[in-house]
Design an enzyme around this catalytic site. Sequence first.
Site, PDB file in Angstrom:
ATOM      1  CB  CYS A   4     -10.626  11.414   1.779  1.00  0.00           C
ATOM      2  SG  CYS A   4      -9.627  11.942   0.378  1.00  0.00           S
ATOM      3  CB  CYS A   7      -8.529  14.179   3.502  1.00  0.00           C
ATOM      4  SG  CYS A   7      -9.666  15.069   2.417  1.00  0.00           S
ATOM      5  CG  ASP A  30       1.266   7.863  -8.197  1.00  0.00           C
ATOM      6  OD1 ASP A  30       0.190   8.360  -8.567  1.00  0.00           O
ATOM      7  OD2 ASP A  30       1.381   6.644  -7.892  1.00  0.00           O
ATOM      8  CG  HIS A  46     -12.783  15.737  -0.081  1.00  0.00           C
ATOM      9  ND1 HIS A  46     -11.924  14.667  -0.234  1.00  0.00           N
ATOM     10  CD2 HIS A  46     -13.971  15.338  -0.600  1.00  0.00           C
ATOM     11  CE1 HIS A  46     -12.564  13.667  -0.805  1.00  0.00           C
ATOM     12  NE2 HIS A  46     -13.810  14.047  -1.039  1.00  0.00           N
ATOM     13  CG  ASN A  87      -7.388   9.211 -14.454  1.00  0.00           C
ATOM     14  OD1 ASN A  87      -7.390   9.428 -15.656  1.00  0.00           O
ATOM     15  ND2 ASN A  87      -6.386   8.604 -13.834  1.00  0.00           N
ATOM     16  CG  HIS A  98      -8.732  14.582  -2.321  1.00  0.00           C
ATOM     17  ND1 HIS A  98      -8.907  14.942  -0.991  1.00  0.00           N
ATOM     18  CD2 HIS A  98      -8.135  15.646  -2.908  1.00  0.00           C
ATOM     19  CE1 HIS A  98      -8.443  16.172  -0.795  1.00  0.00           C
ATOM     20  NE2 HIS A  98      -7.962  16.621  -1.953  1.00  0.00           N
ATOM     21  CG  HIS A 100      -5.633  12.701  -7.906  1.00  0.00           C
ATOM     22  ND1 HIS A 100      -6.835  12.184  -7.485  1.00  0.00           N
ATOM     23  CD2 HIS A 100      -5.123  11.789  -8.774  1.00  0.00           C
ATOM     24  CE1 HIS A 100      -7.044  11.010  -8.050  1.00  0.00           C
ATOM     25  NE2 HIS A 100      -6.025  10.760  -8.855  1.00  0.00           N
ATOM     26  CG  HIS A 102      -2.101  11.436 -12.401  1.00  0.00           C
ATOM     27  ND1 HIS A 102      -1.586  10.345 -11.748  1.00  0.00           N
ATOM     28  CD2 HIS A 102      -3.454  11.339 -12.274  1.00  0.00           C
ATOM     29  CE1 HIS A 102      -2.570   9.611 -11.250  1.00  0.00           C
ATOM     30  NE2 HIS A 102      -3.724  10.191 -11.551  1.00  0.00           N
TER      31      HIS A 102
HETATM   32  P1  AMP Z   1      -6.195   7.845 -10.049  1.00  0.00           P
HETATM   33  O1  AMP Z   1      -6.173   6.424 -10.519  1.00  0.00           O
HETATM   34  O2  AMP Z   1      -6.196   8.862 -11.150  1.00  0.00           O
HETATM   35  O3  AMP Z   1      -7.310   8.066  -9.057  1.00  0.00           O
HETATM   36  O4  AMP Z   1      -4.824   8.084  -9.317  1.00  0.00           O
HETATM   37  C1  AMP Z   1      -4.615   7.769  -7.984  1.00  0.00           C
HETATM   38  C2  AMP Z   1      -3.131   7.702  -7.816  1.00  0.00           C
HETATM   39  O5  AMP Z   1      -2.857   7.756  -6.437  1.00  0.00           O
HETATM   40  C3  AMP Z   1      -2.491   6.424  -8.349  1.00  0.00           C
HETATM   41  O6  AMP Z   1      -1.531   6.753  -9.344  1.00  0.00           O
HETATM   42  C4  AMP Z   1      -1.862   5.799  -7.105  1.00  0.00           C
HETATM   43  O7  AMP Z   1      -0.638   5.178  -7.366  1.00  0.00           O
HETATM   44  C5  AMP Z   1      -1.718   6.995  -6.193  1.00  0.00           C
HETATM   45  N1  AMP Z   1      -1.706   6.688  -4.771  1.00  0.00           N
HETATM   46  C6  AMP Z   1      -2.580   5.939  -4.072  1.00  0.00           C
HETATM   47  N2  AMP Z   1      -2.251   5.913  -2.773  1.00  0.00           N
HETATM   48  C7  AMP Z   1      -1.140   6.681  -2.648  1.00  0.00           C
HETATM   49  C8  AMP Z   1      -0.303   7.052  -1.552  1.00  0.00           C
HETATM   50  N3  AMP Z   1      -0.551   6.619  -0.294  1.00  0.00           N
HETATM   51  N4  AMP Z   1       0.762   7.840  -1.780  1.00  0.00           N
HETATM   52  C9  AMP Z   1       1.029   8.272  -3.037  1.00  0.00           C
HETATM   53  N5  AMP Z   1       0.264   7.973  -4.113  1.00  0.00           N
HETATM   54  C10 AMP Z   1      -0.786   7.179  -3.919  1.00  0.00           C
END
Ligand code: AMP
Length: 114
Positions: A4, A7, A30, A46, A87, A98, A100, A102
């Site tokens: 993940c 993680c 992000d 997780h 989401n 995982h 999260h 926003h």
């Molecule tokens: P979601 O589409 O709601 O699952 O959001 C996942 C978010 O994680 C997206 O907005 C990506 O831009 C962000 N994301 C993916 N990888 C990374 C990373 N390594 N560092 C920071 N944000 C990330």
Amino acid sequence: MDNCIFCKIIKGEIPSAKVYEDDLCYAFKDINPQAPVHVLVVPKKHAANVLELSDEDKMLLGHIQLVIGRLAEELGVSKTGFRVMTNCGKDACQSVAHLHYHLLGGVQMTEKMV
Ligand code: AMP
């Protein structure tokens, strides 16, 4: 969870722009910001998304809500307004499995959410 990405970020195995951390959660910018302020707040425990939560996570979720409010103040969007969203699954375009949240702000958003 071994494969993940969030993680790995929490453990420091992948770099991130950290904005906050405590025993229960981790917040970072992000990588592909969709607003001037775009921070992800994630539980250290997780869970793929809200569907994997249970009664024992109530305290954790309340804590995350409080952290989000404090971060909104620290990041300067508490007075102008901000949006908090998570989401869940394919139709919502969840791309990282995982849980999260926003935290989006610093721009006038539209009333439309989808
Ligand atoms: P979601 O589409 O709601 O699952 O959001 C996942 C978010 O994680 C997206 O907005 C990506 O831009 C962000 N994301 C993916 N990888 C990374 C990373 N390594 N560092 C920071 N944000 C990330």
